[in-house]
Design a protein around this motif. Structure first.
Motif, PDB file in Angstrom:
ATOM      1  N   ALA A   1      18.732 -29.403 -12.521  1.00 26.61           N
ATOM      2  CA  ALA A   1      19.011 -30.653 -11.805  1.00 26.61           C
ATOM      3  C   ALA A   1      20.185 -30.468 -10.840  1.00 26.61           C
ATOM      4  O   ALA A   1      20.145 -30.938  -9.699  1.00 26.61           O
ATOM      5  CB  ALA A   1      19.303 -31.773 -12.795  1.00 26.61           C
ATOM      6  N   TYR A   2      21.221 -29.780 -11.290  1.00 21.71           N
ATOM      7  CA  TYR A   2      22.381 -29.513 -10.434  1.00 21.71           C
ATOM      8  C   TYR A   2      21.973 -28.720  -9.192  1.00 21.71           C
ATOM      9  O   TYR A   2      22.377 -29.060  -8.080  1.00 21.71           O
ATOM     10  CB  TYR A   2      23.451 -28.751 -11.223  1.00 21.71           C
ATOM     11  N   LEU A   3      21.177 -27.671  -9.404  1.00 20.58           N
ATOM     12  CA  LEU A   3      20.745 -26.842  -8.276  1.00 20.58           C
ATOM     13  C   LEU A   3      19.939 -27.661  -7.276  1.00 20.58           C
ATOM     14  O   LEU A   3      20.148 -27.554  -6.060  1.00 20.58           O
ATOM     15  CB  LEU A   3      19.926 -25.644  -8.770  1.00 20.58           C
ATOM     16  N   ARG A   4      19.031 -28.494  -7.788  1.00 15.11           N
ATOM     17  CA  ARG A   4      18.197 -29.348  -6.917  1.00 15.11           C
ATOM     18  C   ARG A   4      19.046 -30.377  -6.170  1.00 15.11           C
ATOM     19  O   ARG A   4      18.946 -30.510  -4.952  1.00 15.11           O
ATOM     20  CB  ARG A   4      17.174 -30.101  -7.766  1.00 15.11           C
ATOM     21  N   GLN A   5      19.874 -31.095  -6.893  1.00 17.15           N
ATOM     22  CA  GLN A   5      20.657 -32.184  -6.306  1.00 17.15           C
ATOM     23  C   GLN A   5      21.689 -31.699  -5.301  1.00 17.15           C
ATOM     24  O   GLN A   5      22.050 -32.419  -4.382  1.00 17.15           O
ATOM     25  CB  GLN A   5      21.344 -32.989  -7.406  1.00 17.15           C
TER      26      GLN A   5
ATOM     27  N   ASP B   1      21.345 -28.749  -3.609  1.00 15.32           N
ATOM     28  CA  ASP B   1      20.674 -27.804  -2.725  1.00 15.32           C
ATOM     29  C   ASP B   1      21.318 -26.415  -2.801  1.00 15.32           C
ATOM     30  O   ASP B   1      21.650 -25.807  -1.775  1.00 15.32           O
ATOM     31  CB  ASP B   1      20.678 -28.327  -1.290  1.00 15.32           C
ATOM     32  N   VAL B   2      21.520 -25.947  -4.038  1.00 12.05           N
ATOM     33  CA  VAL B   2      22.112 -24.627  -4.277  1.00 12.05           C
ATOM     34  C   VAL B   2      20.996 -23.657  -4.635  1.00 12.05           C
ATOM     35  O   VAL B   2      20.169 -23.951  -5.495  1.00 12.05           O
ATOM     36  CB  VAL B   2      23.153 -24.700  -5.421  1.00 12.05           C
ATOM     37  N   ARG B   3      20.968 -22.540  -3.983  1.00 14.38           N
ATOM     38  CA  ARG B   3      19.974 -21.512  -4.273  1.00 14.38           C
ATOM     39  C   ARG B   3      20.369 -20.756  -5.546  1.00 14.38           C
ATOM     40  O   ARG B   3      21.546 -20.572  -5.833  1.00 14.38           O
ATOM     41  CB  ARG B   3      19.883 -20.523  -3.119  1.00 14.38           C
ATOM     42  N   LYS B   4      19.343 -20.304  -6.259  1.00 14.72           N
ATOM     43  CA  LYS B   4      19.593 -19.593  -7.520  1.00 14.72           C
ATOM     44  C   LYS B   4      20.462 -18.350  -7.309  1.00 14.72           C
ATOM     45  O   LYS B   4      21.360 -18.079  -8.103  1.00 14.72           O
ATOM     46  CB  LYS B   4      18.272 -19.180  -8.171  1.00 14.72           C
ATOM     47  N   THR B   5      20.179 -17.610  -6.258  1.00 16.73           N
ATOM     48  CA  THR B   5      20.940 -16.386  -6.000  1.00 16.73           C
ATOM     49  C   THR B   5      22.419 -16.702  -5.780  1.00 16.73           C
ATOM     50  O   THR B   5      23.293 -16.012  -6.321  1.00 16.73           O
ATOM     51  CB  THR B   5      20.372 -15.638  -4.781  1.00 16.73           C
ATOM     52  N   ALA B   6      22.700 -17.741  -5.031  1.00 12.86           N
ATOM     53  CA  ALA B   6      24.088 -18.130  -4.772  1.00 12.86           C
ATOM     54  C   ALA B   6      24.768 -18.608  -6.048  1.00 12.86           C
ATOM     55  O   ALA B   6      25.933 -18.279  -6.307  1.00 12.86           O
ATOM     56  CB  ALA B   6      24.140 -19.227  -3.708  1.00 12.86           C
ATOM     57  N   PHE B   7      24.052 -19.373  -6.861  1.00 13.87           N
ATOM     58  CA  PHE B   7      24.624 -19.866  -8.108  1.00 13.87           C
ATOM     59  C   PHE B   7      24.885 -18.706  -9.071  1.00 13.87           C
ATOM     60  O   PHE B   7      25.945 -18.641  -9.700  1.00 13.87           O
ATOM     61  CB  PHE B   7      23.708 -20.911  -8.750  1.00 13.87           C
ATOM     62  N   ALA B   8      23.946 -17.784  -9.177  1.00 13.98           N
ATOM     63  CA  ALA B   8      24.126 -16.624 -10.054  1.00 13.98           C
ATOM     64  C   ALA B   8      25.361 -15.826  -9.637  1.00 13.98           C
ATOM     65  O   ALA B   8      26.156 -15.415 -10.485  1.00 13.98           O
ATOM     66  CB  ALA B   8      22.885 -15.741 -10.029  1.00 13.98           C
ATOM     67  N   LYS B   9      25.518 -15.645  -8.342  1.00 14.85           N
ATOM     68  CA  LYS B   9      26.687 -14.918  -7.835  1.00 14.85           C
ATOM     69  C   LYS B   9      27.969 -15.681  -8.174  1.00 14.85           C
ATOM     70  O   LYS B   9      28.959 -15.088  -8.591  1.00 14.85           O
ATOM     71  CB  LYS B   9      26.556 -14.717  -6.331  1.00 14.85           C
ATOM     72  N   ARG B  10      27.937 -16.999  -8.005  1.00  8.76           N
ATOM     73  CA  ARG B  10      29.120 -17.825  -8.257  1.00  8.76           C
ATOM     74  C   ARG B  10      29.552 -17.764  -9.721  1.00  8.76           C
ATOM     75  O   ARG B  10      30.747 -17.756 -10.012  1.00  8.76           O
ATOM     76  CB  ARG B  10      28.840 -19.275  -7.859  1.00  8.76           C
ATOM     77  N   ILE B  11      28.584 -17.708 -10.636  1.00 11.52           N
ATOM     78  CA  ILE B  11      28.951 -17.666 -12.057  1.00 11.52           C
ATOM     79  C   ILE B  11      29.004 -16.227 -12.588  1.00 11.52           C
ATOM     80  O   ILE B  11      29.140 -16.009 -13.792  1.00 11.52           O
ATOM     81  CB  ILE B  11      28.030 -18.542 -12.929  1.00 11.52           C
ATOM     82  N   ARG B  12      28.889 -15.273 -11.679  1.00 13.95           N
ATOM     83  CA  ARG B  12      29.014 -13.855 -12.001  1.00 13.95           C
ATOM     84  C   ARG B  12      28.001 -13.389 -13.051  1.00 13.95           C
ATOM     85  O   ARG B  12      28.353 -12.827 -14.087  1.00 13.95           O
ATOM     86  CB  ARG B  12      30.426 -13.521 -12.445  1.00 13.95           C
ATOM     87  N   THR B  13      26.753 -13.666 -12.741  1.00  9.67           N
ATOM     88  CA  THR B  13      25.658 -13.163 -13.560  1.00  9.67           C
ATOM     89  C   THR B  13      24.535 -12.735 -12.633  1.00  9.67           C
ATOM     90  O   THR B  13      24.611 -12.932 -11.422  1.00  9.67           O
ATOM     91  CB  THR B  13      25.179 -14.219 -14.596  1.00  9.67           C
ATOM     92  N   SER B  14      23.505 -12.166 -13.195  1.00 11.45           N
ATOM     93  CA  SER B  14      22.386 -11.716 -12.367  1.00 11.45           C
ATOM     94  C   SER B  14      21.389 -12.859 -12.160  1.00 11.45           C
ATOM     95  O   SER B  14      21.339 -13.812 -12.929  1.00 11.45           O
ATOM     96  CB  SER B  14      21.673 -10.538 -13.038  1.00 11.45           C
ATOM     97  N   ARG B  15      20.611 -12.716 -11.133  1.00 12.57           N
ATOM     98  CA  ARG B  15      19.563 -13.698 -10.864  1.00 12.57           C
ATOM     99  C   ARG B  15      18.557 -13.709 -12.016  1.00 12.57           C
ATOM    100  O   ARG B  15      18.058 -14.758 -12.409  1.00 12.57           O
ATOM    101  CB  ARG B  15      18.895 -13.363  -9.527  1.00 12.57           C
ATOM    102  N   SER B  16      18.269 -12.555 -12.588  1.00 11.55           N
ATOM    103  CA  SER B  16      17.309 -12.493 -13.697  1.00 11.55           C
ATOM    104  C   SER B  16      17.855 -13.204 -14.939  1.00 11.55           C
ATOM    105  O   SER B  16      17.105 -13.859 -15.654  1.00 11.55           O
ATOM    106  CB  SER B  16      16.914 -11.053 -14.013  1.00 11.55           C
ATOM    107  N   GLN B  17      19.170 -13.097 -15.182  1.00 12.65           N
ATOM    108  CA  GLN B  17      19.772 -13.835 -16.309  1.00 12.65           C
ATOM    109  C   GLN B  17      19.653 -15.341 -16.061  1.00 12.65           C
ATOM    110  O   GLN B  17      19.360 -16.101 -16.974  1.00 12.65           O
ATOM    111  CB  GLN B  17      21.248 -13.478 -16.486  1.00 12.65           C
TER     112      GLN B  17
END
Length: 94
Positions: free
Chosen positions: A39-43, A45-61
């Motif tokens: 819901a956060y990503l949708r609301q 408009d954050v891309r998964k890749t950017a969010f994964a990078k921001r929280i210091r994890t991989s896109r697959s995680q």
């Protein structure tokens, strides 16, 4: 006529008797977190890749976290994801 031994028992006691309570509780917590992050990503408009990078994890995680029925995600990733959406993951022993 045989009586149902679970008649009148709570769902929790049934799941505990069947040895499923821990698994069901863990999946429920993960599903809530997955729904909150999605819901956060949708609301926002954050891309998964950017969010994964921001929280210091991989896109697959992150993908594993967002998959509600996939239990193979680390506690560390769950904590990072919660923090990434401005929330705190709390665990307590009761």
């Amino acid at each position: 006529m045989a009586r149902n031994k679970h008649l009148g028992s709570s769902l929790n006691s049934f799941l505990e008797e069947e040895g499923l309570l821990d698994e069901v509780e863990a999946i429920a917590v993960k599903r809530v977190l997955a729904a909150e992050v999605a819901a956060y990503l949708r609301q926002n408009d954050v891309r998964k890749t950017a969010f994964a990078k921001r929280i210091r994890t991989s896109r697959s995680q992150l993908d594993r976290l967002l998959e509600p029925d996939n239990p193979s995600v680390t506690l560390q990733t769950m904590v990072k994801a919660a923090r990434g959406i401005g929330k705190k993951l709390e665990l307590r022993l009761a």
